[in-house]
Design a protein around this motif. Structure first.
Motif, mmCIF file in Angstrom:
data_model
loop_
_atom_site.group_PDB
_atom_site.id
_atom_site.type_symbol
_atom_site.label_atom_id
_atom_site.label_comp_id
_atom_site.label_asym_id
_atom_site.label_seq_id
_atom_site.Cartn_x
_atom_site.Cartn_y
_atom_site.Cartn_z
ATOM 1 N N ARG A 13 -80.936 -21.711 102.313
ATOM 2 C CA ARG A 13 -80.413 -22.044 100.990
ATOM 3 C C ARG A 13 -78.890 -22.014 101.019
ATOM 4 N N SER A 22 -77.872 -25.332 102.260
ATOM 5 C CA SER A 22 -78.089 -26.410 101.291
ATOM 6 C C SER A 22 -77.073 -26.372 100.155
ATOM 7 N N GLN A 23 -76.587 -25.179 99.793
ATOM 8 C CA GLN A 23 -75.604 -25.065 98.724
ATOM 9 C C GLN A 23 -74.178 -25.297 99.236
ATOM 10 N N GLU A 27 -72.448 -28.898 100.183
ATOM 11 C CA GLU A 27 -71.976 -29.783 99.128
ATOM 12 C C GLU A 27 -70.456 -29.718 98.979
ATOM 13 N N ARG A 61 -82.032 -17.449 93.851
ATOM 14 C CA ARG A 61 -81.635 -18.865 93.922
ATOM 15 C C ARG A 61 -80.138 -19.006 93.612
ATOM 16 N N PHE A 62 -79.320 -18.527 94.529
ATOM 17 C CA PHE A 62 -77.877 -18.571 94.301
ATOM 18 C C PHE A 62 -77.357 -20.007 94.393
ATOM 19 N N THR A 63 -76.184 -20.224 93.828
ATOM 20 C CA THR A 63 -75.520 -21.529 93.858
ATOM 21 C C THR A 63 -74.144 -21.363 94.500
ATOM 22 N N GLY A 64 -73.368 -22.432 94.546
ATOM 23 C CA GLY A 64 -72.043 -22.373 95.125
ATOM 24 C C GLY A 64 -71.125 -21.403 94.400
ATOM 25 N N ARG A 65 -71.413 -21.109 93.140
ATOM 26 C CA ARG A 65 -70.573 -20.187 92.381
ATOM 27 C C ARG A 65 -70.653 -18.761 92.935
ATOM 28 N N GLU A 66 -71.733 -18.445 93.613
ATOM 29 C CA GLU A 66 -71.889 -17.103 94.185
ATOM 30 C C GLU A 66 -71.361 -17.012 95.623
ATOM 31 N N TRP A 110 -67.390 -20.291 102.023
ATOM 32 C CA TRP A 110 -68.634 -20.873 101.544
ATOM 33 C C TRP A 110 -69.840 -20.355 102.340
#
Length: 307
Positions: A198, A201-202, A205, A270-275, A281
Motif C-alpha cells: 500500500r 501504491s500511495q 503518485e 488504509r493510509f494515504t499520502g497525507r500520512e 514518501w
C-alpha cells in the motif's frame, strides 16, 4: 434435678412430672447437639449445608494504564524523516514523542512526567537487532514495552535477500523470552509490520517520492515504481506475502504470553499520502505518527476480555 426437702429431716425426692421429664429430655438433646469443645461442628454434623463462598475475582493480568514506556524497533519508531530530511526525530515518535501534534502513546499514558519514557529504536534495525535494544531497556524496568520491527527484514535490495519467516520467528521468540526473563510483569505491545505494498501504491503518485525511492529505499518493493509488468507485480506480491508471514509469526508468538498484545490494525490501516513523510514518501509524517499512536493507545487501553 429432683428437689430436696430439708424440712423433713432427710432428703425426699418429689416425683418427676411429665412436663418436667419432657423438658429434661429436650435439654439433654440440645446439649448433645451443641458445639462444646471436641464436638464436630461441620456443616454435615449440623445436618445442613452452608452457602457456597463466592470465588475470588481473577487476578487482572493487563493494566490499561501503565506508567512508563520503553520503545523498541526501527526507523518508524525513531521518527525518521518526520521532521526533516534524512534525520531521526524522536520528539515526533508515535511511541514516546513529546510533540503535541503527535500525542504519542507515552504522552497519553505516563502521568509521572518526564523521565519515564525511553526510545531505543534504531533506523535500519532488523529483527536480529531487537535483543540488543532489550538490553538497553531492561535496567529501567518499564511497565510497557512497545515493539514495531520487521519492515527492514522485508525491505532489502532484492526480494531474495529478505529474512526468512523461520529466522524472523525464531528471533522474535528469543527476544520475547529474553525480555520476559528479565521483566516478568512488563506488558508488551507489538505492532504489525505496515503494508509495504500500500505504501508503494500511495507513494508512487508523487513524482518527487519516486525520485527519492531510486536512491535505494526498500528496493524489494519500490524498485521500478512505474513498472507494472507481471514480473514486477509478482515481486511486490512476494514481498507483501512475506510481510504477512512476519505478522502471523508476531501474532502467534505474542499470543503465547498473557502480557503481550499484538495490533493487526497497523497493517490494515488504509493510509494515504497525507500520512507519509514529504521528504521520502516512505516513512510516516507527523500525521502518520499520530495515527500510529492512536492505534496503539486503543489496543493498550482495551479492557481485558475484549478483542
Amino acid at each position: 434435678m429432683a428437689k430436696i426437702d430439708w424440712a423433713a429431716g432427710r432428703p425426699r425426692r418429689r416425683p418427676v412430672t411429665l412436663p418436667a421429664a419432657l423438658a429434661a429430655a429436650l435439654l439433654l438433646t440440645a446439649t448433645a447437639c451443641g458445639s462444646g469443645s471436641g464436638d464436630d461442628n461441620s456443616p454435615g454434623a449440623r445436618g445442613r449445608t452452608e452457602p457456597a463462598r463466592p470465588h475470588a475475582s481473577p487476578t487482572r493480568v493487563w493494566d490499561t494504564r501503565p506508567d512508563s514506556v520503553a520503545a523498541l524497533g526501527d526507523s518508524i519508531t525513531a521518527g525518521f524523516d518526520a521532521c526533516g530530511l534524512l534525520a531521526d526525530c524522536t520528539s515526533a515518535s508515535w511511541a514516546t514523542g513529546t510533540d503535541p501534534a503527535v500525542r504519542s502513546l507515552a504522552s497519553r499514558l505516563v502521568t509521572k512526567g518526564s523521565g519515564h519514557a525511553w526510545n531505543y529504536a534504531r533506523t535500519g534495525a532488523l529483527m536480529a537487532d531487537l535483543p540488543r535494544q532489550i538490553d538497553r531497556a531492561v535496567p529501567h524496568k518499564p511497565e510497557l514495552v512497545t515493539i514495531l520491527i520487521g519492515a527492514n527484514d522485508a525491505c532489502r535490495n532484492n526480494a531474495s535477500a529478505m529474512t526468512s519467516t523461520a529466522e524472523f520467528r525464531a528471533g522474535f521468540r528469543t527476544s520475547l523470552q529474553k525480555l520476559r526473563q528479565a521483566l516478568p510483569k512488563t506488558q508488551i505491545y507489538v505492532a504489525a509490520v505496515p503494508d509495504l505494498m500500500r505504501l508503494w501504491s500511495q507513494g508512487r503518485e508523487n513524482p518527487v517520492g519516486k525520485q527519492i525511492w531510486r536512491l535505494g529505499i526498500c528496493q524489494s518493493m519500490l524498485r521500478g515504481a512505474d513498472d507494472l509488468s507481471p514480473a514486477a507485480d509478482a515481486r511486490r506480491v512476494a514481498v507483501r506475502d512475506q510481510v504477512e508471514a512476519y505478522n502471523k509469526a508476531l501474532r502467534e508468538e505474542c499470543e503465547k504470553d498473557r502480557r503481550c498484545r499484538f495490533d493487526q490494525a497497523v497493517f490494515d490501516y488504509r493510509f494515504t499520502g497525507r500520512e507519509l513523510s514529504e521528504w521520502d514518501w516512505f516513512h510516516p509524517s507527523k500525521r502518520g505518527q499520530r495515527e500510529l499512536a492512536e492505534m496503539a493507545y486503543r489496543t493498550v487501553t482495551r479492557p481485558e476480555g475484549r478483542g
